[in-house]
Design a protein around this motif. Structure first.
Motif, short mmCIF file in Angstrom:
data_model
loop_
_atom_site.label_atom_id
_atom_site.label_comp_id
_atom_site.label_asym_id
_atom_site.label_seq_id
_atom_site.Cartn_x
_atom_site.Cartn_y
_atom_site.Cartn_z
N GLU A 3 0.82 -1.21 0.00
CA GLU A 3 0.00 0.00 0.00
C GLU A 3 0.86 1.26 0.00
N LEU A 4 2.03 1.22 0.65
CA LEU A 4 2.89 2.41 0.70
C LEU A 4 3.34 2.80 -0.70
N THR A 5 3.72 1.81 -1.50
CA THR A 5 4.10 2.08 -2.89
C THR A 5 2.90 2.58 -3.69
N ASP A 34 13.02 -1.90 -8.41
CA ASP A 34 14.47 -2.07 -8.61
C ASP A 34 15.26 -1.46 -7.46
N THR A 35 14.82 -0.30 -6.98
CA THR A 35 15.51 0.36 -5.87
C THR A 35 15.42 -0.47 -4.60
N ILE A 36 14.25 -1.05 -4.36
CA ILE A 36 14.08 -1.91 -3.18
C ILE A 36 15.02 -3.11 -3.26
N ASP A 37 15.04 -3.77 -4.42
CA ASP A 37 15.91 -4.95 -4.59
C ASP A 37 17.38 -4.57 -4.42
N ALA A 38 17.76 -3.43 -4.97
CA ALA A 38 19.16 -3.02 -4.88
C ALA A 38 19.56 -2.75 -3.44
N ARG A 39 18.67 -2.13 -2.67
CA ARG A 39 19.00 -1.82 -1.28
C ARG A 39 19.08 -3.09 -0.44
N PRO A 47 14.87 -6.14 4.63
CA PRO A 47 13.64 -6.34 3.85
C PRO A 47 12.44 -5.60 4.44
N GLU A 48 12.43 -5.39 5.75
CA GLU A 48 11.30 -4.72 6.38
C GLU A 48 11.31 -3.22 6.12
N THR A 49 12.49 -2.63 5.98
CA THR A 49 12.59 -1.17 5.82
C THR A 49 12.96 -0.74 4.41
N ALA A 50 13.21 -1.69 3.52
CA ALA A 50 13.72 -1.35 2.19
C ALA A 50 12.75 -0.48 1.40
N GLU A 51 11.45 -0.77 1.49
CA GLU A 51 10.47 0.01 0.72
C GLU A 51 10.43 1.45 1.20
N HIS A 52 10.36 1.64 2.51
CA HIS A 52 10.34 2.99 3.07
C HIS A 52 11.60 3.75 2.70
N ASP A 53 12.76 3.09 2.80
CA ASP A 53 14.03 3.73 2.49
C ASP A 53 14.13 4.06 1.00
N ALA A 54 13.58 3.18 0.16
CA ALA A 54 13.62 3.43 -1.28
C ALA A 54 12.80 4.66 -1.66
N LEU A 55 11.65 4.83 -1.02
CA LEU A 55 10.82 6.01 -1.30
C LEU A 55 11.48 7.29 -0.80
N THR A 160 8.49 13.02 4.15
CA THR A 160 8.80 11.61 4.36
C THR A 160 7.67 10.79 3.76
N PRO A 161 7.90 9.51 3.48
CA PRO A 161 6.82 8.67 2.94
C PRO A 161 5.59 8.59 3.83
N ASP A 162 5.76 8.88 5.13
CA ASP A 162 4.60 8.84 6.03
C ASP A 162 3.57 9.90 5.68
N GLN A 163 3.97 10.93 4.91
CA GLN A 163 3.06 12.01 4.54
C GLN A 163 2.30 11.71 3.25
N LEU A 164 2.53 10.57 2.64
CA LEU A 164 1.82 10.25 1.40
C LEU A 164 0.32 10.18 1.65
N PRO A 165 -0.49 10.63 0.68
CA PRO A 165 -1.95 10.58 0.87
C PRO A 165 -2.45 9.15 0.89
N GLN A 166 -3.54 8.93 1.61
CA GLN A 166 -4.14 7.61 1.65
C GLN A 166 -4.80 7.29 0.32
N LEU A 167 -4.79 6.02 -0.03
CA LEU A 167 -5.47 5.60 -1.25
C LEU A 167 -6.98 5.73 -1.10
N PRO A 168 -7.66 6.06 -2.18
CA PRO A 168 -9.13 6.15 -2.13
C PRO A 168 -9.75 4.77 -2.14
#
Length: 338
Positions: A3-5, A34-39, A47-55, A160-168
């Motif tokens: 959902e974060l992505t 690709d950025t998540i995999d590279a990190r 693996p738990e923080t890779a998505e947040h760090d990639a964004l 930060t990614p925490d500020q991303l809008p929620q999905l509708p």
């Protein structure tokens, strides 16, 4: 894809035309993966923080979308554009109105008459223009002479990614509120058309039976406005059910024109307001005040209808309202129905 992505893709693509949205969403989704995999492979993230760090590494979605869509944020420069835009919108939202209100209060207390309307409008516009100029100038100087100490746009915005809008997640949540608001305002408008017939002036503390609109309009034009209100209500329900597209945008333009053109024509021809109402307020107005009020009325009707038309066209260009965007990972029921 989590959902974060999905939220990042939504934030990056929601302001783009539908023709560009799908391609950009696909490219961004691949780049994020690709950025998540590279990190993870490099050990830079777990693996738990890779998505947040990639964004975080990709940065603010609006800046990234601008670089992808050939729409560089170059008024000030991509580094400070979003900070400049946020600050300018914030200041313009209240400073001109506050100064204009203070000016109006001062003129009223000093015994000013209707001529204060023109002064207040001019003051508000002047403050808005000066505010835009000086804020832009300051950011232009920062852009020119900053050596890097101020920081990036992400740092200035505190993004930060925490500020991303929620999905509708729920279908049509905004359209339901739009529908309710439209129907309420249309009901108020219909009620005012009836109420004004019984008098809108207070003389000696009591309401006088002086209608605002000419009683002769009941022969055609006021029933015409009631029919137009009913059509607007039906159109609001239709928009709720079908969302915005080019056909609906054109219907919206036609409805706006069907209101603005007759009302402005009746006003210019002197047939809109009742003679009794004009006679009652005439002692309080001079020629300049009448001219200013006439310009404000015509300009206000034209501006409101133009804005409503443009708003519908913008929503059609974007492929509908919020909550109906087609992008990879969108879980909205509308996408599922397609």
């Amino acid at each position: 894809m989590t959902e974060l992505t999905d939220r990042y893709l939504f934030a990056a693509t929601r302001s783009l035309p539908a023709a560009q949205r799908e391609e950009l969403s696909r490219d961004l989704a691949e780049r994020i993966a690709d950025t998540i995999d590279a990190r993870v492979d490099s050990g830079a993230s777990t693996p738990e923080t890779a998505e947040h760090d990639a964004l975080v590494e990709l940065g603010h979605p609006a800046v990234l979308a601008a670089s992808y869509s050939d729409r560089p944020l170059m008024l000030i420069g991509p580094r400070y554009f979003l900070v400049w835009k946020r600050l300018l919108i914030f200041l313009e939202s209240f400073v001109p109105a506050t100064v204009a209100a203070a000016t109006a209060l001062g003129l009223v207390l000093s015994g000013g008459g209707w001529e204060i309307v023109g002064t207040v409008v001019t003051t508000g516009l002047t403050v808005a223009v000066h505010l835009a100029f000086w804020v832009t100038l300051v950011f232009a100087l920062i852009e020119r002479y900053d050596t890097g100490a101020v920081g990036s746009a992400d740092k200035l915005l505190g993004w930060t990614p925490d500020q991303l809008p929620q999905l509708p997640e729920v279908r049509r949540p905004h359209r339901r509120s739009d529908l309710i608001a439209s129907l309420v305002w249309l009901a108020i408008a219909a009620g005012l058309l009836v109420w004004q017939q019984f008098g809108v002036l207070w003389i000696g503390g009591e309401r006088s039976a002086v209608p605002l609109l000419a009683p002769e309009l009941w022969s055609f034009w006021l029933p015409y406005l009631f029919v137009l209100i009913a059509l607007e209500a039906a159109f609001a329900v239709w928009i709720y059910r079908s969302d915005w597209n080019w056909a609906n945008a054109l219907v919206n333009v036609a409805l706006s024109a069907a209101f603005a053109i007759p009302v402005i024509w009746l006003f210019v021809e002197g047939m809109l307001l009742s003679p009794e109402f004009l006679a009652a307020i005439d002692p309080y107005l001079d020629a300049d005040a009448e001219r200013v009020l006439s310009v404000l009325f015509i300009g206000g009707v034209a501006a409101i209808c133009a804005w409503d038309s443009i708003d519908g066209i913008i929503k059609a260009v974007r492929g509908g309202g919020r909550g109906t965007l087609d992008f990879p990972g969108n879980r909205s029921p509308r996408r599922a129905e397609g």
